[in-house]
Motif scaffolding. Structure first.
Motif, PDB file in Angstrom:
ATOM      1  N   GLU A 232       0.816  -1.204   0.000  1.00 14.30           N
ATOM      2  CA  GLU A 232       0.000   0.000   0.000  1.00 14.30           C
ATOM      3  C   GLU A 232       0.853   1.258   0.000  1.00 14.30           C
ATOM      4  N   LYS A 233       2.034   1.202   0.598  1.00 12.91           N
ATOM      5  CA  LYS A 233       2.886   2.391   0.631  1.00 12.91           C
ATOM      6  C   LYS A 233       3.540   2.657  -0.716  1.00 12.91           C
ATOM      7  N   ASP A 234       3.595   1.631  -1.581  1.00 15.89           N
ATOM      8  CA  ASP A 234       4.190   1.805  -2.900  1.00 15.89           C
ATOM      9  C   ASP A 234       3.157   2.149  -3.958  1.00 15.89           C
ATOM     10  N   PHE A 235       1.909   1.763  -3.709  1.00 15.38           N
ATOM     11  CA  PHE A 235       0.849   2.004  -4.687  1.00 15.38           C
ATOM     12  C   PHE A 235      -0.359   2.602  -3.991  1.00 15.38           C
ATOM     13  N   ASP A 236      -1.072   3.394  -4.689  1.00 20.37           N
ATOM     14  CA  ASP A 236      -2.284   3.980  -4.161  1.00 20.37           C
ATOM     15  C   ASP A 236      -3.306   2.878  -3.853  1.00 20.37           C
ATOM     16  N   GLU A 237      -3.940   2.961  -2.673  1.00 18.90           N
ATOM     17  CA  GLU A 237      -4.876   1.918  -2.261  1.00 18.90           C
ATOM     18  C   GLU A 237      -6.022   1.755  -3.247  1.00 18.90           C
ATOM     19  N   ASP A 238      -6.542   2.889  -3.744  1.00 21.97           N
ATOM     20  CA  ASP A 238      -7.634   2.813  -4.722  1.00 21.97           C
ATOM     21  C   ASP A 238      -7.178   2.113  -5.990  1.00 21.97           C
ATOM     22  N   GLU A 244      -7.408  -5.310  -8.373  1.00 20.26           N
ATOM     23  CA  GLU A 244      -7.990  -6.541  -7.847  1.00 20.26           C
ATOM     24  C   GLU A 244      -9.401  -6.770  -8.389  1.00 20.26           C
ATOM     25  N   ARG A 245     -10.144  -5.698  -8.549  1.00 19.44           N
ATOM     26  CA  ARG A 245     -11.504  -5.821  -9.100  1.00 19.44           C
ATOM     27  C   ARG A 245     -11.468  -6.162 -10.581  1.00 19.44           C
ATOM     28  N   LYS A 246     -10.656  -5.443 -11.336  1.00 15.84           N
ATOM     29  CA  LYS A 246     -10.620  -5.594 -12.794  1.00 15.84           C
ATOM     30  C   LYS A 246     -10.012  -6.929 -13.208  1.00 15.84           C
ATOM     31  N   TYR A 247      -9.007  -7.391 -12.460  1.00 13.30           N
ATOM     32  CA  TYR A 247      -8.294  -8.605 -12.852  1.00 13.30           C
ATOM     33  C   TYR A 247      -8.530  -9.747 -11.858  1.00 13.30           C
ATOM     34  N   LYS A 248      -9.717  -9.762 -11.276  1.00 14.75           N
ATOM     35  CA  LYS A 248     -10.059 -10.784 -10.282  1.00 14.75           C
ATOM     36  C   LYS A 248      -9.915 -12.192 -10.848  1.00 14.75           C
ATOM     37  N   LEU A 249     -10.338 -12.390 -12.103  1.00 15.67           N
ATOM     38  CA  LEU A 249     -10.293 -13.713 -12.715  1.00 15.67           C
ATOM     39  C   LEU A 249      -8.864 -14.219 -12.845  1.00 15.67           C
TER      40      LEU A 249
END
Length: 327
Positions: A232-238, A244-249
């Motif tokens: 989370e400190k390296d990437f924005d949480e959103d 995770e939502r877009k590439y859930k599969l």
């Protein structure tokens, strides 16, 4: 079970189902399978040695109503005595939500909160009441040295209050296996409530829920809820949540793939690095799993790291779950 105005019968079924969750978790290491509304008792747990725990779950709708508690105790002793004829009972349990299961003000202090007392631990007045019922009714098949009493506080239309002791039991189990993922306790409770309630509605009493089948949804939840929080400190949480939502599969396909899990864990053991360092320094070795995606390089990097983190995290969790459940 979400009906806040449930009838007395529905409340009883709800108590029975949740009692089954508690009993199964308390015996999870030695249990093999569970049946709600079994051939002989409300709850039947088959142990690894094929002996059984037979349980009667009797509830009262109002915790201060003691008018029928002795009748419920007598009914439970009757069916437990009948089950004792099978010769395979290792434990016979009476489960109730009454804080005064023997309708005796002097013994109430023994049953404050969630309580489990073997027959020999019961106050003399309670033991005398049991003996009196057994002798008068002729329930002589029941070995009282294999008998115990459990009280589970379980009442009210507020489901958070009604299920608080069941959730506490689940939290204890999750703590023992080092699972600390927000929300997973409530999610697995709802799954177990649904599955065990459905088991009770099946007329074929030979249909049990195996321990493996009961624990598998927990493993799935752990895999699904294991996230890349260390990044989370390296990437924005959103941004992470969007990936995770877009590439859930693709995340699920790789984190549940035996081939991918084997590949990553083999490399990880050989690298002799801590998890965070391994992911930071070796993520490029797994770019092949995202090469065909039409997205920017930063997203691909984040996706690979999420997959690696989940695999290495779930590996630890699944090992703990299997050890804790003796699978």
């Amino acid at each position: 079970m979400s009906d806040r105005n449930a009838s007395t019968s529905a409340f009883g079924w709800d108590f029975q189902t949740n009692s089954a969750i508690l009993l199964m978790l308390e015996n999870i290491k030695n249990a093999k399978q569970i049946r709600v509304e079994g051939a002989d008792e409300d709850i039947e747990i088959t142990l690894q040695d094929n002996s059984k725990i037979y349980a009667q779950a009797k509830s009262i709708a109002k915790p201060d109503d003691y008018n029928h508690v002795i009748n419920k105790l007598s009914d439970a002793l009757e069916t437990l005595s009948l089950a004792a004829k099978n010769g395979d009972g290792s434990l016979f349990t009476y489960v109730t939500n009454s804080p005064n299961p023997f309708n005796n003000q002097r013994t109430m202090s023994y049953f404050t909160g969630r309580t489990h007392l073997d027959y020999n631990e019961l106050p003399d007045a309670a033991k005398n009441k049991i003996i009196d019922i057994v002798h008068k009714k002729g329930y002589n098949n029941l070995d009282l040295h294999k008998f115990d009493v459990r009280v589970i506080p379980f009442y009210g239309n507020d489901l958070k209050n009604r299920y608080k002791e069941i959730l506490a039991c689940i939290n204890e189990f999750l703590g023992e296996i080092n699972i600390n993922i927000p929300g997973i306790n409530t999610s697995i409770m709802e799954i177990w409530q649904r599955d065990l309630f459905q088991n009770a509605t099946q007329t074929d009493t030979d249909i049990f829920i195996s321990k493996e089948k009961m624990i598998w949804p927990l493993i799935v939840l752990v895999i699904d809820k294991s996230t890349s929080r260390e990044y989370e400190k390296d990437f924005d949480e959103d941004e992470i949540e969007e990936i995770e939502r877009k590439y859930k599969l693709i995340i699920n396909q790789n984190t549940m793939s035996y081939k991918m899990i084997t590949r990553v864990t083999f490399d990880y053991r050989g690298a002799k690095k801590d998890k965070k360092t391994f992911i930071s320094e070796n993520w490029r070795d797994y770019q092949d799993i995202v090469d065909k995606l039409k997205t920017d390089d930063l997203t691909k990097q984040s996706l690979v790291k999420i997959i690696l983190y989940r695999i290495l995290t779930q590996r630890h969790y699944i090992k703990n779950i299997k050890r804790g459940a003796n699978l």
